[in-house]
Design an enzyme around this catalytic site. Sequence first.
Site, PDB file in Angstrom:
ATOM      1  N   ARG A 181       0.824  -1.222   0.000  1.00  0.00           N
ATOM      2  CA  ARG A 181       0.000   0.000   0.000  1.00  0.00           C
ATOM      3  C   ARG A 181       0.854   1.265   0.000  1.00  0.00           C
ATOM      4  O   ARG A 181       0.520   2.256  -0.639  1.00  0.00           O
ATOM      5  CB  ARG A 181      -0.931  -0.004   1.218  1.00  0.00           C
ATOM      6  CG  ARG A 181      -2.335  -0.473   0.875  1.00  0.00           C
ATOM      7  CD  ARG A 181      -3.389   0.165   1.750  1.00  0.00           C
ATOM      8  NE  ARG A 181      -3.143  -0.010   3.163  1.00  0.00           N
ATOM      9  CZ  ARG A 181      -3.616  -1.015   3.894  1.00  0.00           C
ATOM     10  NH1 ARG A 181      -4.341  -1.940   3.338  1.00  0.00           N
ATOM     11  NH2 ARG A 181      -3.382  -1.088   5.184  1.00  0.00           N
ATOM     12  N   TYR A 230       0.547   4.490  -2.435  1.00  0.00           N
ATOM     13  CA  TYR A 230       0.369   5.873  -1.971  1.00  0.00           C
ATOM     14  C   TYR A 230       1.439   6.791  -2.554  1.00  0.00           C
ATOM     15  O   TYR A 230       1.152   7.913  -2.968  1.00  0.00           O
ATOM     16  CB  TYR A 230       0.426   5.938  -0.437  1.00  0.00           C
ATOM     17  CG  TYR A 230      -0.696   5.197   0.256  1.00  0.00           C
ATOM     18  CD1 TYR A 230      -1.895   4.932  -0.388  1.00  0.00           C
ATOM     19  CD2 TYR A 230      -0.563   4.784   1.582  1.00  0.00           C
ATOM     20  CE1 TYR A 230      -2.913   4.250   0.248  1.00  0.00           C
ATOM     21  CE2 TYR A 230      -1.578   4.104   2.228  1.00  0.00           C
ATOM     22  CZ  TYR A 230      -2.748   3.842   1.556  1.00  0.00           C
ATOM     23  OH  TYR A 230      -3.759   3.173   2.194  1.00  0.00           O
ATOM     24  N   TYR A 244     -12.675   9.736  -1.736  1.00  0.00           N
ATOM     25  CA  TYR A 244     -14.000   9.522  -1.145  1.00  0.00           C
ATOM     26  C   TYR A 244     -13.963   9.810   0.356  1.00  0.00           C
ATOM     27  O   TYR A 244     -12.911   9.706   0.996  1.00  0.00           O
ATOM     28  CB  TYR A 244     -14.517   8.109  -1.453  1.00  0.00           C
ATOM     29  CG  TYR A 244     -13.894   6.999  -0.640  1.00  0.00           C
ATOM     30  CD1 TYR A 244     -12.752   6.348  -1.068  1.00  0.00           C
ATOM     31  CD2 TYR A 244     -14.465   6.595   0.571  1.00  0.00           C
ATOM     32  CE1 TYR A 244     -12.177   5.335  -0.318  1.00  0.00           C
ATOM     33  CE2 TYR A 244     -13.912   5.577   1.325  1.00  0.00           C
ATOM     34  CZ  TYR A 244     -12.767   4.955   0.877  1.00  0.00           C
ATOM     35  OH  TYR A 244     -12.202   3.963   1.619  1.00  0.00           O
ATOM     36  N   HIS A 279     -13.936  11.974   3.723  1.00  0.00           N
ATOM     37  CA  HIS A 279     -13.138  13.167   4.063  1.00  0.00           C
ATOM     38  C   HIS A 279     -11.727  12.892   3.547  1.00  0.00           C
ATOM     39  O   HIS A 279     -11.147  11.850   3.871  1.00  0.00           O
ATOM     40  CB  HIS A 279     -13.141  13.339   5.583  1.00  0.00           C
ATOM     41  CG  HIS A 279     -12.463  14.596   6.049  1.00  0.00           C
ATOM     42  ND1 HIS A 279     -11.177  14.938   5.689  1.00  0.00           N
ATOM     43  CD2 HIS A 279     -12.898  15.593   6.848  1.00  0.00           C
ATOM     44  CE1 HIS A 279     -10.849  16.092   6.236  1.00  0.00           C
ATOM     45  NE2 HIS A 279     -11.895  16.512   6.946  1.00  0.00           N
ATOM     46  N   VAL A 288      -8.951  11.954   6.156  1.00  0.00           N
ATOM     47  CA  VAL A 288      -9.200  10.890   7.138  1.00  0.00           C
ATOM     48  C   VAL A 288      -8.763   9.559   6.537  1.00  0.00           C
ATOM     49  O   VAL A 288      -9.410   9.046   5.623  1.00  0.00           O
ATOM     50  CB  VAL A 288     -10.694  10.881   7.536  1.00  0.00           C
ATOM     51  CG1 VAL A 288     -11.000   9.714   8.463  1.00  0.00           C
ATOM     52  CG2 VAL A 288     -11.059  12.196   8.224  1.00  0.00           C
ATOM     53  N   GLN A 335     -10.894   0.034   9.465  1.00  0.00           N
ATOM     54  CA  GLN A 335     -10.063  -0.887   8.680  1.00  0.00           C
ATOM     55  C   GLN A 335      -9.871  -2.246   9.355  1.00  0.00           C
ATOM     56  O   GLN A 335      -8.826  -2.871   9.194  1.00  0.00           O
ATOM     57  CB  GLN A 335      -8.710  -0.239   8.342  1.00  0.00           C
ATOM     58  CG  GLN A 335      -8.877   1.072   7.578  1.00  0.00           C
ATOM     59  CD  GLN A 335      -7.641   1.600   6.885  1.00  0.00           C
ATOM     60  OE1 GLN A 335      -7.745   2.291   5.876  1.00  0.00           O
ATOM     61  NE2 GLN A 335      -6.470   1.297   7.376  1.00  0.00           N
ATOM     62  N   ALA A 350     -21.870   2.735   6.040  1.00  0.00           N
ATOM     63  CA  ALA A 350     -22.719   3.846   5.594  1.00  0.00           C
ATOM     64  C   ALA A 350     -23.200   3.562   4.175  1.00  0.00           C
ATOM     65  O   ALA A 350     -22.474   2.967   3.373  1.00  0.00           O
ATOM     66  CB  ALA A 350     -21.905   5.140   5.617  1.00  0.00           C
ATOM     67  N   THR A 359     -16.867  -0.460   9.409  1.00  0.00           N
ATOM     68  CA  THR A 359     -16.289   0.194  10.594  1.00  0.00           C
ATOM     69  C   THR A 359     -16.954  -0.427  11.820  1.00  0.00           C
ATOM     70  O   THR A 359     -18.155  -0.696  11.816  1.00  0.00           O
ATOM     71  CB  THR A 359     -16.510   1.714  10.533  1.00  0.00           C
ATOM     72  OG1 THR A 359     -15.802   2.227   9.406  1.00  0.00           O
ATOM     73  CG2 THR A 359     -16.003   2.423  11.788  1.00  0.00           C
TER      74      THR A 359
HETATM   75  C1  LIG Z   1      -8.902   4.199   3.769  1.00  0.00           C
HETATM   76  S1  LIG Z   1     -10.168   4.498   4.924  1.00  0.00           S
HETATM   77  C2  LIG Z   1     -10.978   5.804   4.107  1.00  0.00           C
HETATM   78  C3  LIG Z   1     -11.860   6.641   4.992  1.00  0.00           C
HETATM   79  C4  LIG Z   1     -12.537   7.787   4.255  1.00  0.00           C
HETATM   80  N1  LIG Z   1     -11.557   8.759   3.810  1.00  0.00           N
HETATM   81  C5  LIG Z   1     -13.576   8.482   5.125  1.00  0.00           C
HETATM   82  O1  LIG Z   1     -13.520   9.711   5.216  1.00  0.00           O
HETATM   83  O2  LIG Z   1     -14.440   7.816   5.671  1.00  0.00           O
HETATM   84  C6  LIG Z   1     -11.158   3.077   4.734  1.00  0.00           C
HETATM   85  C7  LIG Z   1     -11.932   2.777   5.997  1.00  0.00           C
HETATM   86  O3  LIG Z   1     -12.948   3.751   6.156  1.00  0.00           O
HETATM   87  C8  LIG Z   1     -14.112   3.142   6.679  1.00  0.00           C
HETATM   88  N2  LIG Z   1     -15.186   3.236   5.649  1.00  0.00           N
HETATM   89  C9  LIG Z   1     -15.052   3.505   4.341  1.00  0.00           C
HETATM   90  N3  LIG Z   1     -16.261   3.506   3.735  1.00  0.00           N
HETATM   91  C10 LIG Z   1     -17.152   3.224   4.697  1.00  0.00           C
HETATM   92  C11 LIG Z   1     -18.553   3.070   4.718  1.00  0.00           C
HETATM   93  N4  LIG Z   1     -19.309   3.196   3.609  1.00  0.00           N
HETATM   94  N5  LIG Z   1     -19.148   2.798   5.896  1.00  0.00           N
HETATM   95  C12 LIG Z   1     -18.434   2.663   7.034  1.00  0.00           C
HETATM   96  N6  LIG Z   1     -17.110   2.784   7.073  1.00  0.00           N
HETATM   97  C13 LIG Z   1     -16.475   3.051   5.920  1.00  0.00           C
HETATM   98  C14 LIG Z   1     -13.769   1.682   6.953  1.00  0.00           C
HETATM   99  O4  LIG Z   1     -13.327   1.572   8.303  1.00  0.00           O
HETATM  100  C15 LIG Z   1     -12.654   1.451   5.981  1.00  0.00           C
HETATM  101  O5  LIG Z   1     -11.828   0.379   6.381  1.00  0.00           O
END
Ligand SMILES: C[S@@+](CC[C@H](N)C(=O)[O-])C[C@H]1O[C@@H](n2cnc3c(N)ncnc32)[C@H](O)[C@@H]1O
Length: 255
Positions: free
Chosen positions: A62, A66, A88, A90, A93, A162, A204, A232
Amino acid sequence: SLVIVGTGIMLVGQATLEAVACMRRADALFYHVLDPATEAWLHRLNAAAVSLKDCYAEGKPRQKTYREMTARILAAVRSGLDVCAAFYGHPGVFVNPAHDAIRRARREGFSARMLPGISSEDCLFADLGVDPSDNGCQSFEATDFLASRRRFDPTSGLVLWQVGMLGESSVRAYMSCRSERLRVLAAFLRRHYPTHHPVVLYEAAQFPTCDPMIKRTSLAKLTRQTIMPMTTLYMPPKPARPADRRIVRWFDEAD
Ligand SMILES: C[S@@+](CC[C@H](N)C(=O)[O-])C[C@H]1O[C@@H](n2cnc3c(N)ncnc32)[C@H](O)[C@@H]1O
């Protein structure tokens, strides 16, 4: 110049007006989003939109992915373009290349900023009715949570991100949390919570016509769950410990 924006979790509706304006007027628009509908929308907004998805590959570390994303974004900035990169949720985050690109662009003398977006944690607060002002809320990346033996307060809410990628350095097709690793996570949590403490698995909704996935289970049953990369995990707080009366009395003090 560089602006990093978020598209939110749900298709179109969670992108801010400011983010949409930036994506529309950029000379170059890079993006990393999860679904083809958002992708199509971004191409309609800006014909110069280019996906960063091909930076990912099965088995590729990964961190390398990046670095490649950052390099592509910066190459466009260096060529004098007004660049926008959209991620996608924030964009600040759990998005390593977003922060990295901003740091590097600034170091090289370019104007660079990030606009906030709606994260999956924001959606979780709304869908699960969690207000962090009630008991506090702690948020950890799941592998870091275990590896660093994070100290946390189980009388506050706990968000683990994650979990579906626990200890994974790369992406795999049809990935989910490996059962032996999920057992390690469950055992660690059992040191802090009673066996039947509730656990919520949360996803979500990504489309306006869909409901969020909210699966309520217990710590005892956690190891039987299949936890996907987009899930999550939320642990509601244990009962609060008695409040410090000296502090509570502050509310009664006259001005
Ligand atoms: C690389 S991070 C990206 C987070 C993203 N930037 C955000 O603002 O939510 C990926 C993690 O975000 C969470 N995630 C991403 N999409 C999600 C969703 N639709 N519902 C719940 N958690 C989500 C999960 O924990 C996932 O393993």
